[in-house]
Design a protein around this motif. Structure first.
Motif, mmCIF file in Angstrom:
data_model
loop_
_atom_site.group_PDB
_atom_site.id
_atom_site.type_symbol
_atom_site.label_atom_id
_atom_site.label_comp_id
_atom_site.label_asym_id
_atom_site.label_seq_id
_atom_site.Cartn_x
_atom_site.Cartn_y
_atom_site.Cartn_z
ATOM 1 N N ASP A 24 14.072 -1.316 1.004
ATOM 2 C CA ASP A 24 13.936 -2.490 1.876
ATOM 3 C C ASP A 24 14.453 -2.181 3.278
ATOM 4 O O ASP A 24 13.826 -2.528 4.279
ATOM 5 N N ILE A 25 15.611 -1.522 3.331
ATOM 6 C CA ILE A 25 16.218 -1.200 4.625
ATOM 7 C C ILE A 25 15.316 -0.261 5.418
ATOM 8 O O ILE A 25 15.100 -0.453 6.617
ATOM 9 N N ILE A 64 4.227 -5.749 3.123
ATOM 10 C CA ILE A 64 5.382 -5.751 2.229
ATOM 11 C C ILE A 64 5.001 -6.255 0.842
ATOM 12 O O ILE A 64 5.516 -5.773 -0.172
ATOM 13 N N ILE A 65 4.043 -7.173 0.768
ATOM 14 C CA ILE A 65 3.657 -7.694 -0.545
ATOM 15 C C ILE A 65 2.727 -6.723 -1.269
ATOM 16 O O ILE A 65 2.745 -6.620 -2.496
ATOM 17 N N VAL A 66 1.908 -5.977 -0.524
ATOM 18 C CA VAL A 66 1.086 -4.923 -1.142
ATOM 19 C C VAL A 66 1.990 -3.857 -1.754
ATOM 20 O O VAL A 66 1.774 -3.410 -2.890
ATOM 21 N N SER A 207 9.484 -13.704 -1.160
ATOM 22 C CA SER A 207 10.202 -14.590 -0.237
ATOM 23 C C SER A 207 10.152 -14.026 1.183
ATOM 24 O O SER A 207 9.996 -14.783 2.152
ATOM 25 N N HIS A 208 10.254 -12.693 1.321
ATOM 26 C CA HIS A 208 10.149 -12.072 2.650
ATOM 27 C C HIS A 208 8.748 -12.269 3.234
ATOM 28 O O HIS A 208 8.588 -12.518 4.433
ATOM 29 N N TYR A 209 7.747 -12.140 2.381
ATOM 30 C CA TYR A 209 6.343 -12.297 2.799
ATOM 31 C C TYR A 209 6.100 -13.671 3.406
ATOM 32 O O TYR A 209 5.532 -13.799 4.498
#
Length: 285
Positions: A24-25, A64-66, A207-209
């Motif tokens: 993630d970072i 990010i979701i892919v 949630s980030h998406y």
């Protein structure tokens, strides 16, 4: 050294969290670094770069979701209706920005990079739809994804037919660009409803998406808030009403999505700062 220990009392726990969230970072650092590269090397540093930044943020949300789906082999928690809404609106907007210049950023990155990010977003969405409908169909939530995309797309297009901007001076592309802005205001709603149907449980990447989609709209709102008078041009066409107020409609459409996401953002940042799993209160939305 003692001062550092006072600021970070449990260094072992910090190291564990950094290691656990290494990917993630790396993703966020690369995303921020890439944005700075684009700004300094492909941009003329004009205020309209906000539009490009909005588009980059949206592309990152789909990327990010892919990556999440590829990593987990799972599409649970993703609304295909939200994705279809985004695919429709991006294609509609591209018909206006690829062949005409009325709605392009005056920044030099609007010459090609702005359109490139939207084409990239389209490709990522198509991949996600394929994952949901075909490759990982058994993990999808299509049975509880109960907000059909056409409930939003059709009314938005009808509204755009009668209340639209005229910067391209070409009816079809002006309607399409305005339609894209209207649909973008409500495209995220099926995703929020799906969260509720799943009893509020939200996976971190998902949630980030959603948060990035909202951030994209916020950047767009900031830009158009300063420039919306340009959209309020009068049209003599008998098919157009309130064209001199179309800029206000665009601003309201951007605000609408932020209102839809207001509770979500409260819970998102609360989870982010407490380190807890994010959950949506079923009665809260």
């Amino acid at each position: 050294m003692d001062k550092i220990k006072n600021v970070i009392p449990d260094q072992d726990e910090l190291k564990y969290k950094l290691k656990k969230n290494k990917r993630d970072i790396i993703f966020w650092v690369c995303g921020i670094f890439s944005t700075f590269l684009i700004f300094f090397f492909f941009s003329s540093k004009d205020y309209s770069f906000l539009m490009v930044l909005s588009s980059i943020t949206q592309t990152l949300s789909f990327l990010i979701i892919v990556l999440k789906v590829i990593k987990s082999n799972n599409t649970s928690g993703l609304s295909i209706n939200t994705l279809i809404c985004y695919l429709i609106l991006l294609i509609a907007r591209l018909t206006s920005t690829v062949f005409f210049t009325g709605y392009l950023p005056s920044d030099s990155s609007g010459d090609f990079f702005y359109q490139l990010t939207e084409v990239t977003s389209c490709c990522l969405i198509i991949i996600l739809i394929y994952f949901i409908n075909k490759k990982y169909k058994e993990t999808s939530d299509t049975l509880i994804d109960t907000c059909p995309y056409y409930y939003f797309a059709i009314p938005c297009y009808i509204l755009a037919l009668f209340v639209h901007t005229t910067l391209n001076s070409f009816f079809f592309t002006d309607v399409n660009w305005t339609f894209a802005m209207y649909l973008e205001a409500v495209a995220i709603y099926p995703q929020i409803k799906l969260f509720m149907a799943k009893k509020g449980q939200i996976e971190t990447y998902t949630s980030h998406y959603v948060a990035l989609c909202g951030l994209s709209r916020l950047l767009s709102l900031i830009f158009w808030y300063d420039t919306y008078p340009e959209l309020n041009s009068y049209s003599s066409s008998k098919f157009v009403i309130l064209s001199q107020y179309s800029g206000y409609f665009i601003i309201l459409s951007q605000v609408l999505q932020l209102i839809i996401l207001a509770d979500y953002y409260y819970l998102y940042f609360k989870a982010l700062f407490t380190g807890e799993k994010m959950r949506i209160n079923i009665q809260g939305l």
